[in-house]
Design an enzyme around this catalytic site. Structure first.
Site, PDB file in Angstrom:
ATOM      1  CG  ASP A 290      -0.285  -0.083   2.523  1.00 53.54           C
ATOM      2  OD1 ASP A 290       0.924   0.171   2.580  1.00 53.54           O
ATOM      3  OD2 ASP A 290      -0.953  -0.395   3.510  1.00 53.54           O
TER       4      ASP A 290
ATOM      5  CG  ASP B 152      -6.369  -5.230   2.071  1.00 56.98           C
ATOM      6  OD1 ASP B 152      -5.889  -4.892   3.162  1.00 56.98           O
ATOM      7  OD2 ASP B 152      -6.987  -4.432   1.329  1.00 56.98           O
TER       8      ASP B 152
ATOM      9  CB  CYS C 155     -11.874 -26.484   8.054  1.00 56.32           C
ATOM     10  SG  CYS C 155     -10.325 -25.626   7.693  1.00 56.32           S
TER      11      CYS C 155
ATOM     12  CB  CYS D 145      -6.804 -25.482   7.683  1.00 60.62           C
ATOM     13  SG  CYS D 145      -7.176 -25.455   9.441  1.00 60.62           S
TER      14      CYS D 145
ATOM     15  CB  CYS E  13      -9.372 -28.313  10.879  1.00 63.82           C
ATOM     16  SG  CYS E  13     -10.105 -26.722  11.361  1.00 63.82           S
TER      17      CYS E  13
ATOM     18  CG  HIS F  15      -9.230 -22.169  11.365  1.00 65.38           C
ATOM     19  ND1 HIS F  15      -9.711 -23.293  10.735  1.00 65.38           N
ATOM     20  CD2 HIS F  15     -10.304 -21.343  11.563  1.00 65.38           C
ATOM     21  CE1 HIS F  15     -11.026 -23.165  10.561  1.00 65.38           C
ATOM     22  NE2 HIS F  15     -11.400 -21.995  11.056  1.00 65.38           N
TER      23      HIS F  15
END
Length: 376
Positions: free
Chosen positions: A89, A271, A309, A311, A314, A340
């Site tokens: 940015d 974002d 999930c 991930c 998990c 997560h």
């Protein structure tokens, strides 16, 4: 550059090609403010959680360790070990939100560093030079981030200044990209649409900056206090005037529901610090809604954070264990919860893309928009 693959209403499925690789859109850019995700995630972790773009903060990196330090070490890609696209940015938002005793002039803004109090001047040229040192894939134009709401006459004057600054950003970016010592001579420049909550100011500004033929366009100055309805109205007003062959970025947004609604209205890139910030406090996103892992009911819960999930968290840990880590102040707790939540966001974007490819995004929106913002 940007290639539109499929459209469902205003929603777009595309591919954005850069010197550091392609981005499948719509996409969520994972926020690494000081070149790292808060919560102790490395560049390698970002690959595992399916991140496509890392977003770094120009202001923070200019203050510490210094953009010239990063340049001497080869730019952000070499510095962090992240090989895929990076967006920086402009520093504008932090100058206007964090810095003390700022003074806005046509040349730029003089302000005090929030770290050590030293006086810093930043204008369009300085922002471009800092971002060129950082050697990001995408540089954002330097703009004025006005308070929201602002009086309409102030909003128009501010937007006019932002437009003049954008011309200066483009000239300086072109100059920097032509220098033999520039680390990334293919750095892209995105312009930012401003105008508070005034549709006519926003539309006029979008038309003006679209004429500059930039590499992408962002909608800034939203998600700063206005209602969700006002935000969606502004996106709908501006979207018809955003070049269809360039990526469109809604800055600082947002919740899973905001993202679904933003995609529905034609946005490609998002974002937000919220998923990682909320994760560090135990507020976790699941496909059934939001859970607060601090609640006593999870003390003996041996289920994963989200049974739907896959991930790394998990797959390997229970709610009870992660809750214990947070309660005990163990760093691992924040690392696992951030991992997560960001995985959830990246997987959400994958599912949105899959729905767009199948022509079923409308049904996906209808099913999940009421669920994902719900607190369990």
């Amino acid at each position: 550059m940007y290639q539109l693959l499929k459209q469902e209403g205003a929603a777009r499925r595309g591919v954005f090609t850069t010197v550091h690789g392609t981005v499948q859109t719509p996409a969520f850019m994972n926020v690494a403010t000081a070149a790292a995700i808060k919560g102790a995630l490395s560049a390698r972790d970002l690959e595992e959680i399916r991140c496509q773009v890392m977003l770094c903060n120009t202001y923070h990196l200019h203050v510490r360790p210094g953009d010239e330090v990063v340049a001497r070490l080869g730019g952000l890609h070499a510095f962090t070990g992240w090989k895929r696209p990076i967006l920086t940015d402009s520093g504008g938002f932090q100058v206007f939100s964090l810095a003390q005793l700022r003074k806005i002039k046509e040349e730029g803004v003089t302000f005090q560093s929030h770290v050590d109090g030293r006086r810093i001047f930043m204008g369009p040229e300085e922002s471009m030079r800092i971002q060129s040192h950082l050697a990001s894939t995408i540089a954002m134009a330097f703009d004025e981030c006005m308070p929201n709401p602002s009086p309409k006459d102030y909003a128009q004057k501010s937007v006019d200044r932002t437009t003049r600054w954008l011309y200066r950003c483009k000239r300086e970016m072109d100059r920097l990209n032509s220098l033999p010592e520039t680390i990334n001579p293919h750095q892209l420049l995105f312009g930012i649409n401003q105008g508070s909550i005034y549709d006519d100011v926003r539309v006029r500004h979008m038309k003006e900056i679209a004429a500059l033929d930039l590499d992408g366009y962002a909608i800034g100055g939203l998600a700063v206090g206005e209602t969700a309805g006002e935000m969606y109205r502004i996106i709908e007003a501006v979207e018809p005037f955003m070049p269809a062959d360039r990526p469109r970025y809604l800055m600082g947004v947002g919740t899973p529901v905001n993202i679904i609604e933003g995609v529905w209205r034609g946005v490609d890139l998002f974002d937000c610090v919220m998923p990682s910030r909320n994760a560090r406090h135990g507020h976790l996103f699941t496909w059934k809604g939001i859970i607060n892992l601090n609640n006593n009911k999870y003390e003996l819960d041996d289920a994963p954070i989200d049974e739907a999930c896959d991930c790394p968290v998990c797959r390997n840990h229970s709610r009870a264990f992660v809750r214990h880590l947070l309660k005990a102040g163990e760093m691992l707790g924040q690392r696992l919860t951030v991992m997560h939540n960001l995985y959830f966001y990246n997987r959400l974007m994958e599912r949105i893309r899959e729905a767009l490819e199948a022509g079923t995004f409308g049904a996906f929106r209808e099913e999940y928009a009421p669920i994902l913002g719900r607190r369990i």
